[in-house]
Design a protein around this motif. Structure first.
Motif, short mmCIF file in Angstrom:
data_model
loop_
_atom_site.label_atom_id
_atom_site.label_comp_id
_atom_site.label_asym_id
_atom_site.label_seq_id
_atom_site.Cartn_x
_atom_site.Cartn_y
_atom_site.Cartn_z
N GLU A 16 -2.25 9.80 -8.87
CA GLU A 16 -1.77 9.88 -7.51
C GLU A 16 -2.58 10.94 -6.77
O GLU A 16 -3.03 10.73 -5.65
N LYS A 20 -5.36 10.33 -3.76
CA LYS A 20 -5.19 10.91 -2.43
C LYS A 20 -6.51 11.48 -1.93
O LYS A 20 -6.87 11.34 -0.78
N GLN A 632 -2.67 1.05 -7.28
CA GLN A 632 -1.82 2.17 -6.87
C GLN A 632 -1.26 2.88 -8.10
O GLN A 632 -1.00 2.25 -9.12
N TYR A 634 1.39 4.21 -10.56
CA TYR A 634 2.74 3.68 -10.83
C TYR A 634 3.32 4.33 -12.08
O TYR A 634 2.60 4.92 -12.88
N ILE A 647 16.85 0.95 -9.57
CA ILE A 647 15.42 0.91 -9.28
C ILE A 647 14.91 -0.50 -9.56
O ILE A 647 15.19 -1.05 -10.63
N ASP A 649 11.53 -3.34 -9.43
CA ASP A 649 10.07 -3.42 -9.54
C ASP A 649 9.44 -3.26 -8.16
O ASP A 649 9.87 -3.90 -7.20
N GLY A 650 8.46 -2.39 -8.04
CA GLY A 650 7.75 -2.22 -6.76
C GLY A 650 8.34 -1.15 -5.87
O GLY A 650 7.75 -0.81 -4.84
N ASP A 651 9.51 -0.59 -6.22
CA ASP A 651 10.09 0.49 -5.40
C ASP A 651 9.18 1.71 -5.41
O ASP A 651 8.46 1.95 -6.37
N GLU A 652 9.28 2.50 -4.33
CA GLU A 652 8.57 3.78 -4.33
C GLU A 652 9.47 4.84 -4.92
O GLU A 652 10.65 4.92 -4.59
N LEU A 653 8.91 5.66 -5.81
CA LEU A 653 9.71 6.66 -6.50
C LEU A 653 9.11 8.04 -6.34
O LEU A 653 7.89 8.18 -6.25
N LYS A 654 9.97 9.03 -6.34
CA LYS A 654 9.48 10.41 -6.44
C LYS A 654 9.84 10.89 -7.84
O LYS A 654 10.99 10.82 -8.25
#
Ligand SMILES: Nc1nc2c(c(=O)[nH]1)N[C@H]1C(S)=C(S)[C@@H](COP(=O)(O)OP(=O)(O)OC[C@H]3O[C@@H](n4cnc5c(=O)[nH]c(N)nc54)[C@H](O)[C@@H]3O)O[C@H]1N2
Ligand SMILES: Nc1nc2c(c(=O)[nH]1)N[C@H]1C(S)=C(S)[C@@H](COP(=O)(O)OP(=O)(O)OC[C@H]3O[C@@H](n4cnc5c(=O)[nH]c(N)nc54)[C@H](O)[C@@H]3O)O[C@H]1N2
Ligand code: SF4
Ligand SMILES: [Mo]
Length: 655
Positions: A16, A20, A632, A634, A647, A649-654
């Motif tokens: 990640e 960036k 991306q 993951y 949660i 599949d494909g969700d954005e997570l922190k």
């Protein structure tokens, strides 16, 4: 935490960060064959080897015309076998000629971390940095300066030479613990050396346990040999909490919870004793402490181990029997288990298994781990390590994994006033990124980085020095995973104003007025000296032969069987099941204690694996076509853990 299911979240957080950095750069690859006007008079071919922190250490051949690379291809030695990995196939474009490569010294002009720099000359940069370092030494002493380097360039000269400068100024020492140390300590405790079965010899094995290692991705040139063993009839077992690319190809995938391998290995021993499958003759002759071990593993019965590891008791019994009854039986470890608590105990316990079953007696049976000791024994190491005048340094050591703590600590005396980074990108690869960033953000910290690119670490630098790529420097490369020695001859002149790591420190030494000759030795002299050894492994291997051929295999005995008759490198020359000098005396599974609040806040266990196929740690993380292939960043999470947290599949997570 580890539960019974395979609940590992994976994917390295650093992707990640590196991606960036690359966003919006609009990178363009240069074509490799660049010119229609090749002057054949100046066409030349040089041999070199991969500088990466990778067990394979491939060799290559570079053809240039008019100081430009026109062809870059894999070496033909039997291990490289004419094929570089997917990470390195386009190396000249991806690194050497990459349009974002830093080619002049830079000085920070914006805020720390903003990544805004202006060009300055080498003369100015060296004068300013030397004067600032001298000022720190005068006021606080050399220990206020911390060098930080790791696996960026594993060439012996480009990784070791700078240490002379830092030892000379009495800088803090860096404990380079981030990779391999824990694994090695564990294996040494049992066997006294890590060199067991050589990679090529696994073709003779009939039962191979790949224990916490993923060669399909991380050790690609070993994999063909494992496949050969399989086609010869071997069963391939993977022990890994995560379904790695290798696990997908295995005959049998065993998924213990992370950090429980010591219990699993001790459980296998329990079954082996119970079923009387040990090689009593081998044990009597070549091991110490079997009675203590037998007593110790009583507690590791299959039912208890099943509870710890999350495996079925039947699986443990079945693995123990299959392993002990197969011959030759090989266990391959690398570093996977060391990222967990109980890591060293796990390696220690696993390393004992071949002595318990006498697997070392057969060609292709035993443990396969590292190979670096072969080079340690044969090369003229004195030319690489610190000169005699600098050994026995009394300065303090700082563990690299605590970089953030060291940079922010109020208790360190003296505190760190200058950080000098080369061959590493610690913002991405060192634990506790937030603390590292906090430290690097300090206004009163002088940060100097030598790099190819503005990495996430270089963004924080006050001065950035442009480093040569491996196509532009002399070096000698040993290996920790193969048996080949290589020299790396520069294929082209340094691009732009880039300079080797060694030259950077020669210039600083001169500017600071140092006169000791060890600070000025040339790279090629070190390379030549390193090969001055009459050790049998180097018979037929010279500077000239390596220049002609590229990599050469060490001149090892045809059948490398290190422990057929014991000959361990421990103080007793036996395998130590029990050691009164090591705490704990036997490998032990110690459950990790969490307080209730932590357990509730952090219920999952994060595994950070080397799943990225195209990255080598964070290296190549700025290359457009590589980022496209990696996709991306993951994490993977077990469907049950995902469902209970809503949660999808494909969700954005922190995380
Ligand atoms: N493509 C690619 N190749 C690389 C690298 C890279 O970044 N990318 N890095 C290179 C470097 S520096 C190194 S050191 C080597 C490392 O090479 P490996 O040791 O093979 O690699 P890892 O992915 O760190 O770990 C291997 C496996 O250990 C598993 N593992 C994690 N925790 C545990 C545990 O508690 N028990 C068990 N049994 N298994 C566990 C992981 O799920 C993983 O699949 O790879 C080198 N090769
Ligand atoms: N989250 C997570 N962290 C990890 C790991 C993990 O699996 N997960 N793995 C750990 C392991 S096994 C390792 S080995 C470490 C690796 O950690 P690092 O050694 O920091 O590895 P890289 O991220 O590849 O950074 C190397 C840098 O050196 C630079 N470089 C290359 N050649 C030269 C040169 O000749 N001169 C100079 N000055 N610079 C050069 C490259 O451009 C690159 O930016 O990371 C560890 N950290
Ligand atoms: S990264 Fe490893 S496998 Fe790839 S070319 Fe370099 S040594 Fe070979
Ligand atoms: Mo590593």
């Amino acid at each position: 935490m580890s539960s019974k299911s395979n609940n590992g979240i994976n994917r390295r957080a650093f992707i990640e960060i590196t991606s960036k950095t690359a966003v919006g750069m609009g990178l363009v690859s240069l074509p490799l064959v660049t010119s229609s006007c090749i002057d054949t008079n100046t066409t030349k071919t040089t041999h070199g080897a991969c500088y990466h922190d990778c067990p394979d250490r491939c060799s290559w051949k570079v053809t240039t015309a008019n100081n430009k690379v026109i062809n870059f291809e894999a070496g033909q030695d039997s291990y490289t076998a004419g094929k570089l990995c997917n990470k390195m196939e386009r190396f000249p474009d991806d690194v050497t000629y990459h349009p974002d490569r830093i080619l002049t010294p830079l000085k920070r002009k914006g805020l720390k971390g903003a990544g805004e720099f202006e060009k300055i000359s080498w003369e100015e940069a060296i004068a300013e940095v030397a004067s600032k370092l001298q000022d720190i030494i005068d006021k606080k002493g050399g220990e206020a300066i911390l060098p930080y380097s790791f696996g960026g360039n594993q060439g012996k000269v480009q990784s070791q030479f700078p240490n002379r400068f830092f030892a000379h100024i009495g800088a803090s020492q860096l404990e380079r613990t981030i990779c391999g140390d824990t694994a090695v300590e564990g294996v040494l405790a049992a066997n006294g050396q890590t060199t067991g079965i050589l990679p090529e010899d696994c073709v003779h094995s009939r039962f191979i346990i790949l224990w916490g290692t993923n060669p399909v991705t991380s050790n690609q040139h070993l994999w063909p040999y494992i496949q050969k063993a399989k086609s010869n009839g071997a069963t391939i077992v993977v022990v890994d909490p995560f379904k790695s690319a290798t696990a997908e190809k295995a005959d049998w995938h065993i998924q213990p919870s992370p950090g429980t391998d010591s219990a699993l290995a001790l459980g296998l021993m329990h079954v082996i004793f119970k079923e009387n499958l040990q090689d009593q003759d081998y044990i009597d002759r070549y091991t110490v402490g079997v009675e203590e071990l037998k007593k110790h593993v009583q507690a590791y019965d299959p039912k208890s181990v099943a509870q710890i590891t999350g495996l079925e008791a039947e699986t443990i019994i079945s693995l123990a029997k299959s392993y002990a009854q197969s011959s030759p039986a090989l266990i391959r470890v690398l570093i996977g288990m060391e990222h967990q608590v109980n890591g060293a105990s796990a390696f220690r316990a696993v390393a004992m298994l071949p002595a318990l079953t006498g697997a070392w007696r057969q060609f292709g049976g035993g443990l396969m781990h590292m190979t670096y000791e072969l080079f340690g024994a044969s090369l003229n190491w004195e030319s690489i390590t610190l000169p005699a005048a600098l050994t026995n340094q009394q300065t303090r050591s700082i563990n690299m994994i605590e970089l953030g703590k060291a940079l922010t600590s109020k208790d360190l005396s003296p505190g760190i006033d200058a950080l000098f980074v080369f061959n590493s990108n610690p913002v991405v690869t060192t634990p506790n990124q937030n603390l590292t960033l906090k430290g690097l953000g300090r206004d009163n910290l002088l940060t100097i980085v030598s790099e190819h690119f503005i990495t996430d670490t270089a963004r924080y630098a006050d001065y950035v020095f442009p480093a040569t790529s491996v196509l532009e420097n002399w070096d000698i490369l040993d290996s920790w995973g193969s048996t080949y020695i290589n020299i790396n001859e520069p294929a082209i002149e340094p691009l732009g104003e880039s300079k080797t790591n060694s030259e950077l420190f020669r210039l600083l030494a001169r500017e600071m007025g140092f006169t000791e000759s060890y600070l000025y030795e040339s790279d090629i002299d070190i390379v030549k000296k390193t090969l001055q050894s009459d050790h049998e492994y180097l018979k037929g291997i010279t500077f000239e032969s390596l220049r002609k051929t590229g990599g050469q295999r060490l001149n090892l005995p045809e059948k490398w069987m290190p422990h057929v008759t014991g000959n361990f490198k421990t103080k007793t020359k036996k395998c130590h099941f029990y050691d009164e000098d090591i705490e704990p005396n036997l490998p032990t599974y110690i459950p990790r204690e969490y307080n209730k609040a932590d357990r509730e806040k952090y219920p999952l266990h994060l595994l950070t694996l080397k799943t990225p196929k195209y990255l080598l740690n964070s290296s190549h993380g700025n290359v457009d076509h590589i980022l496209k292939k990696e996709g991306q960043p993951y994490v993977e999470i077990h469907p049950k853990d995902a469902a209970s947290r809503n949660i999808a599949d494909g969700d954005e997570l922190k995380i």
